[in-house]
Design an enzyme around this catalytic site. Sequence first.
Site, PDB file in Angstrom:
ATOM      1  N   HIS A  58       0.857  -1.198   0.000  1.00 18.12           N
ATOM      2  CA  HIS A  58       0.000   0.000   0.000  1.00 18.12           C
ATOM      3  C   HIS A  58       0.889   1.243   0.000  1.00 18.12           C
ATOM      4  CE1 HIS A  58      -4.026  -1.838   1.663  1.00 18.12           C
ATOM      5  NE2 HIS A  58      -3.925  -1.944   0.352  1.00 18.12           N
ATOM      6  N   HIS A  74     -11.682  -9.502  -6.462  1.00 23.77           N
ATOM      7  CA  HIS A  74     -11.300  -8.210  -5.879  1.00 23.77           C
ATOM      8  C   HIS A  74     -10.458  -7.452  -6.899  1.00 23.77           C
ATOM      9  CE1 HIS A  74      -9.986  -5.213  -3.103  1.00 23.77           C
ATOM     10  NE2 HIS A  74      -8.927  -5.817  -2.631  1.00 23.77           N
ATOM     11  N   ASP A  90      -3.025  -5.343  -6.602  1.00 20.42           N
ATOM     12  CA  ASP A  90      -2.134  -6.451  -6.228  1.00 20.42           C
ATOM     13  C   ASP A  90      -2.677  -7.790  -6.725  1.00 20.42           C
ATOM     14  OD1 ASP A  90      -4.074  -5.810  -4.226  1.00 20.42           O
ATOM     15  OD2 ASP A  90      -3.073  -7.100  -2.779  1.00 20.42           O
ATOM     16  N   ASP A 133      -8.739 -11.369  -0.032  1.00 18.65           N
ATOM     17  CA  ASP A 133      -7.935 -10.828   1.073  1.00 18.65           C
ATOM     18  C   ASP A 133      -8.314 -11.382   2.455  1.00 18.65           C
ATOM     19  OD1 ASP A 133      -6.241  -9.112  -0.359  1.00 18.65           O
ATOM     20  OD2 ASP A 133      -7.653  -7.454  -0.281  1.00 18.65           O
ATOM     21  N   TYR A 177      -2.518  -7.970   9.726  1.00 19.86           N
ATOM     22  CA  TYR A 177      -3.322  -7.671   8.535  1.00 19.86           C
ATOM     23  C   TYR A 177      -4.696  -7.142   8.946  1.00 19.86           C
ATOM     24  CZ  TYR A 177      -4.923  -8.211   3.733  1.00 19.86           C
ATOM     25  OH  TYR A 177      -5.397  -7.951   2.469  1.00 19.86           O
ATOM     26  N   HIS A 180      -3.387 -13.858  -0.062  1.00 13.91           N
ATOM     27  CA  HIS A 180      -2.034 -13.545   0.450  1.00 13.91           C
ATOM     28  C   HIS A 180      -1.668 -14.579   1.521  1.00 13.91           C
ATOM     29  CE1 HIS A 180      -1.933  -9.527  -1.346  1.00 13.91           C
ATOM     30  NE2 HIS A 180      -3.097  -9.251  -0.783  1.00 13.91           N
TER      31      HIS A 180
HETATM   32 FE1  FEO Z   1      -7.212  -5.606  -1.145  1.00  9.75          FE
HETATM   33 FE2  FEO Z   1      -4.701  -7.844  -1.497  1.00  9.75          FE
HETATM   34  O1  FEO Z   1      -5.796  -6.453  -2.026  1.00  9.75           O
END
Ligand code: FEO
Length: 400
Positions: free
Chosen positions: A24, A80, A84, A166, A194, A227
């Site tokens: 970010h 999403h 990324d 995410d 996170y 992730h």
């Molecule tokens: Fe909200 Fe991993 O992007």
Amino acid sequence: MGSFQIKEDIYWVGVRDWNIRYFHGPAYSTHRGTSYNAYLIKDEKNVLVDGVFKPFIDKFFDVLTEVIDFKEIDYYIVNHVEPDHSASFPETMKKLRDDVIVICSEKGKEGLIEHYGNGYNFKVVKTGDTIKIGKRTLAFVEAPMLHWPDSMFTYVPEEKLLLPNDAFGMHLAAAKLFDDENDEAVLMQEAKKYFANILTPFSGLILNKLKEVTEMGLEIDMIAPSHGIIWRKNVAGIIGKYAEWAEMKPLDKAVIVYDTMWDSTELLADQIADGLIDEGIDVKFFKQSISDRNDIITEILDTKAIIIGSPTINNVILPELVPLLEDLEGLRFKNKIGAVFGSHGWAGGATKRIAERMKAARIDLVEEPFVTKYVPEKEVLAGAYEFGRRIARAIKEANQ
Ligand code: FEO
């Protein structure tokens, strides 16, 4: 080689970003790197789920072609739109057949068009919609503002597999992809980080979504986020943690964050910490200029008290502390109490400004700011110690 089979005919086709240290932009520290997890489901219809960040497109294509020919892909799910995961979307679409169907939420369609233009075969789905792809089914659950308006989950009932993008993820580049192959303490620390730094403002929505998913009766034995690692052993554990973090039930704990110019504010911080500790409170102690702001925020998630100290410079707060104050306002933590302290020279100002910022973050201040001039003498330090003890009693009282 890079692909990895997570269930029969279902593959991780993601990439590891070992070297990233900020995500970010500069907003989120990633000490352990991250990964961009995409998935491929092979059935009568073949389905690509999500993509990767721009620098990794070539690697992503190499990984994907290990398990499928691009022309054999029938559906491309975009859970999403954040880049990324979607930066690879336009390049991927160029490689797929013209009749490939892009599955996304209504807001996902808008977001993809805003990012990459129009001209794709969109199929907009909403909660409850399903698509049969052979022996398996794709089911969709919209998850708006978790954490973008477009966010949604894909669920494969026959596999008890949830692909929530995410949600339940973490920034971690791991050689081994399953939770039970990694150190659980590291996983929970990164998952908590996170949540604290990205999902806190949406805690109410998360609680509602967890309730909704429970009521839908989805059986889940694997959660494969976008992730970090894939949950297969501790599925209930991470869902339970999300409920706990979203409720923000505070511990008997205080986070002290300060900075100092000539050590006077630091001397106060140390005495305040001793007062809290002697009353049985867990204390996390951070000098901001040598600490990581995202790690501090992680500790704030389950703390009761946030205690911030600054000297005054040019009538204002030491600038190093300002980003944290911005985060406190933006992240909208709940159930917190606060206090402020600081030393100043000929004119004060910092503690008043911090108090105003903490009130704006809806943190209830339980004490007037503890302020001293120049170097605190013995009785001032004793006062700071008592200040800490009074905050400790306020923590315990509020947590009863
Ligand atoms: Fe909200 Fe991993 O992007």
